[in-house]
Design a protein around this motif. Structure first.
Motif, mmCIF file in Angstrom:
data_model
loop_
_atom_site.group_PDB
_atom_site.id
_atom_site.type_symbol
_atom_site.label_atom_id
_atom_site.label_comp_id
_atom_site.label_asym_id
_atom_site.label_seq_id
_atom_site.Cartn_x
_atom_site.Cartn_y
_atom_site.Cartn_z
ATOM 1 N N GLU A 1 -13.045 4.782 7.700
ATOM 2 C CA GLU A 1 -12.940 3.374 8.017
ATOM 3 C C GLU A 1 -11.501 3.034 8.409
ATOM 4 O O GLU A 1 -10.587 3.840 8.211
ATOM 5 C CB GLU A 1 -13.387 2.528 6.820
ATOM 6 N N ASP A 2 -11.302 1.852 8.937
ATOM 7 C CA ASP A 2 -9.967 1.379 9.310
ATOM 8 C C ASP A 2 -9.355 0.653 8.117
ATOM 9 O O ASP A 2 -9.844 -0.399 7.707
ATOM 10 C CB ASP A 2 -10.070 0.431 10.510
ATOM 11 N N ARG A 3 -8.301 1.223 7.555
ATOM 12 C CA ARG A 3 -7.684 0.593 6.386
ATOM 13 C C ARG A 3 -7.146 -0.804 6.691
ATOM 14 O O ARG A 3 -7.048 -1.644 5.803
ATOM 15 C CB ARG A 3 -6.540 1.463 5.862
ATOM 16 N N THR A 4 -6.793 -1.035 7.947
ATOM 17 C CA THR A 4 -6.257 -2.342 8.303
ATOM 18 C C THR A 4 -7.248 -3.449 7.968
ATOM 19 O O THR A 4 -6.866 -4.543 7.542
ATOM 20 C CB THR A 4 -5.926 -2.385 9.806
ATOM 21 N N ASP A 5 -8.533 -3.166 8.147
ATOM 22 C CA ASP A 5 -9.564 -4.163 7.878
ATOM 23 C C ASP A 5 -9.631 -4.531 6.406
ATOM 24 O O ASP A 5 -10.105 -5.614 6.056
ATOM 25 C CB ASP A 5 -10.936 -3.642 8.324
ATOM 26 N N ARG A 6 -9.193 -3.622 5.546
ATOM 27 C CA ARG A 6 -9.326 -3.828 4.105
ATOM 28 C C ARG A 6 -8.009 -4.156 3.429
ATOM 29 O O ARG A 6 -7.977 -4.408 2.215
ATOM 30 C CB ARG A 6 -9.929 -2.575 3.441
ATOM 31 N N PHE A 7 -6.904 -4.140 4.169
ATOM 32 C CA PHE A 7 -5.602 -4.365 3.545
ATOM 33 C C PHE A 7 -5.478 -5.802 3.059
ATOM 34 O O PHE A 7 -5.655 -6.757 3.823
ATOM 35 C CB PHE A 7 -4.478 -4.043 4.528
ATOM 36 N N LEU A 8 -5.159 -5.949 1.789
ATOM 37 C CA LEU A 8 -5.006 -7.265 1.177
ATOM 38 C C LEU A 8 -3.615 -7.328 0.549
ATOM 39 O O LEU A 8 -3.350 -6.665 -0.458
ATOM 40 C CB LEU A 8 -6.083 -7.470 0.108
ATOM 41 N N PRO A 9 -2.687 -8.089 1.117
ATOM 42 C CA PRO A 9 -1.324 -8.146 0.567
ATOM 43 C C PRO A 9 -1.322 -8.735 -0.837
ATOM 44 O O PRO A 9 -1.963 -9.764 -1.093
ATOM 45 C CB PRO A 9 -0.590 -9.075 1.547
ATOM 46 N N LEU A 10 -0.612 -8.095 -1.733
ATOM 47 C CA LEU A 10 -0.568 -8.603 -3.108
ATOM 48 C C LEU A 10 0.246 -9.882 -3.220
ATOM 49 O O LEU A 10 0.110 -10.607 -4.212
ATOM 50 C CB LEU A 10 -0.023 -7.531 -4.051
ATOM 51 N N THR A 11 1.069 -10.183 -2.235
ATOM 52 C CA THR A 11 1.743 -11.484 -2.238
ATOM 53 C C THR A 11 0.706 -12.605 -2.205
ATOM 54 O O THR A 11 0.824 -13.604 -2.918
ATOM 55 C CB THR A 11 2.676 -11.599 -1.014
ATOM 56 N N GLN A 12 -0.313 -12.423 -1.388
ATOM 57 C CA GLN A 12 -1.398 -13.406 -1.304
ATOM 58 C C GLN A 12 -2.210 -13.424 -2.597
ATOM 59 O O GLN A 12 -2.552 -14.484 -3.121
ATOM 60 C CB GLN A 12 -2.298 -13.062 -0.117
ATOM 61 N N VAL A 13 -2.510 -12.239 -3.123
ATOM 62 C CA VAL A 13 -3.291 -12.150 -4.360
ATOM 63 C C VAL A 13 -2.562 -12.836 -5.508
ATOM 64 O O VAL A 13 -3.161 -13.607 -6.276
ATOM 65 C CB VAL A 13 -3.570 -10.676 -4.707
ATOM 66 N N PHE A 14 -1.269 -12.579 -5.616
ATOM 67 C CA PHE A 14 -0.510 -13.167 -6.715
ATOM 68 C C PHE A 14 -0.459 -14.687 -6.591
ATOM 69 O O PHE A 14 -0.556 -15.402 -7.599
ATOM 70 C CB PHE A 14 0.907 -12.593 -6.748
ATOM 71 N N ALA A 15 -0.318 -15.172 -5.391
ATOM 72 C CA ALA A 15 -0.313 -16.627 -5.198
ATOM 73 C C ALA A 15 -1.632 -17.235 -5.645
ATOM 74 O O ALA A 15 -1.657 -18.288 -6.299
ATOM 75 C CB ALA A 15 -0.041 -16.946 -3.731
ATOM 76 N N ASP A 16 -2.728 -16.562 -5.325
ATOM 77 C CA ASP A 16 -4.045 -17.058 -5.740
ATOM 78 C C ASP A 16 -4.201 -17.006 -7.258
ATOM 79 O O ASP A 16 -4.697 -17.968 -7.878
ATOM 80 C CB ASP A 16 -5.144 -16.238 -5.080
#
Length: 332
Positions: free
Chosen positions: A202-217
């Motif tokens: 698979e294309d990892r780009t499609d699944r990449f989730l920045p932890l900066t965004q996760v931490f903000a959430d």
């Protein structure tokens, strides 16, 4: 002050932490980690327990005080417990901590023996607590077996940290519930950005989730306070208010941690990789077989001078993996 024999790389970093991939095999096929069809090393290319232990002891003699057993899945190898028992004899005699990273599918049958060997803390890779999502991510996984392994480890007195890879479109909605569950269970949680290692389907780009965004959430739902706690690994930690647990963030792409790197990784073939995201390595097994501990010391010293300043991860669309080897070869 480090002793004259301490391991100091060309960038002035002291190496105290060795990760040993005891096998490249795994009984799961996590989509972000492996292709569905994998070619693993022939078993005759794996080092023996005696060789792995002898090399580990060379590192202990040079100031390494933490060793983590990993894979692949380390408990797929039948003599991993024997290796843990041998290394455990060094606890309190140069070695401060012996740990393991596992997917816990085989942990239920081995937890007691691992605790007896001196393992007091393990990391369990668990990307979803939903059985269907877990099976989809791992392709073959049975969540109940993992939870049984976790329960057995806790009963054996082993502290547990959950490792969860953040995957866009797959488990991002489960991250907050996972943190709440860990708080209930008394488990620390580390969140990890997917890393471009080895070719996958698979294309990892499609699944990449920045932890900066996760931490903000997460910060909108939980009270998180920065913690100075360190385990010798790459995570940055936060305390979860009204709880004894910590949240760790391992973010090689959005918050590079290479300047404090204190670790090297040895494969089951005896290759010492100086960086997870670079190909620089030295052959310790050949050194051991050809010249014994003195030759191993010389090879390690040569490796210290080759340790890169930083990894070369790139998650951009169409970018090739940083290295061709899969995560299972060097154990993350």
């Amino acid at each position: 002050m480090p002793s004259a024999s301490a391991l100091i790389d060309a960038h002035g970093r002291t190496i105290r932490y060795l990760r040993i991939s005891v096998t490249d095999r795994c009984d799961l096929r996590c989509r972000y980690c492996m292709s569905e069809t994998m070619q693993f090393l022939p078993r005759d290319r794996l080092m023996s327990v005696d060789e792995m232990a002898a090399l580990a002891e060379c590192f202990i003699a040079r100031g390494v005080n933490k060793i983590r057993l990993s894979g692949g899945e380390p408990l797929m190898r039948g003599d991993t417990v024997a290796l843990a028992e041998r290394l455990g004899t060094h606890l309190g005699r140069g070695l401060d901590e012996l740990t393991m990273t596992t997917n816990a599918t085989r942990l239920a049958r081995h937890a007691g023996a691992l605790a007896a060997a001196g393992i007091r803390r393990i990391n369990v890779s668990l990307d979803s607590r939903d059985p269907d999502t877990f099976r989809h991510i791992t392709r073959t996984g049975d969540l109940d077996r993992v939870l049984e392994g976790i329960a057995a480890a806790r009963s054996a007195g082993i502290a547990i940290k959950i490792n969860m890879v953040a995957l866009k479109g797959l488990n991002e909605h489960e991250i907050a519930p996972m943190l709440a569950w860990c708080a209930e269970q008394g488990f620390d949680l580390s969140l990890i950005e997917t890393m471009p290692l080895g070719a996958i389907d698979e294309d990892r780009t499609d699944r990449f989730l920045p932890l900066t965004q996760v931490f903000a959430d997460l910060s909108e739902r939980f009270t998180l306070e920065r913690d100075t706690f360190k385990t010798g690994g790459p995570a940055r930690y936060w305390k979860l208010a009204d709880s004894s647990i910590r949240l760790g963030l391992i973010s090689p792409l959005t918050a590079n941690f290479c300047d404090g790197c204190n670790r090297v990784r040895m494969t089951t073939e005896g290759l010492l990789y100086l960086c997870l995201g670079q190909d620089a390595h030295v052959d310790l097994r050949s050194a051991l077989r050809e010249g014994g501990p003195a030759a191993v010391d010389a090879a390690i010293d040569a490796g210290m001078m080759r340790k890169p300043a930083a990894h070369a991860f790139n998650i951009a669309p169409g970018a090739a993996p940083a290295v061709s080897r899969h995560m299972s070869v060097t154990g993350g």
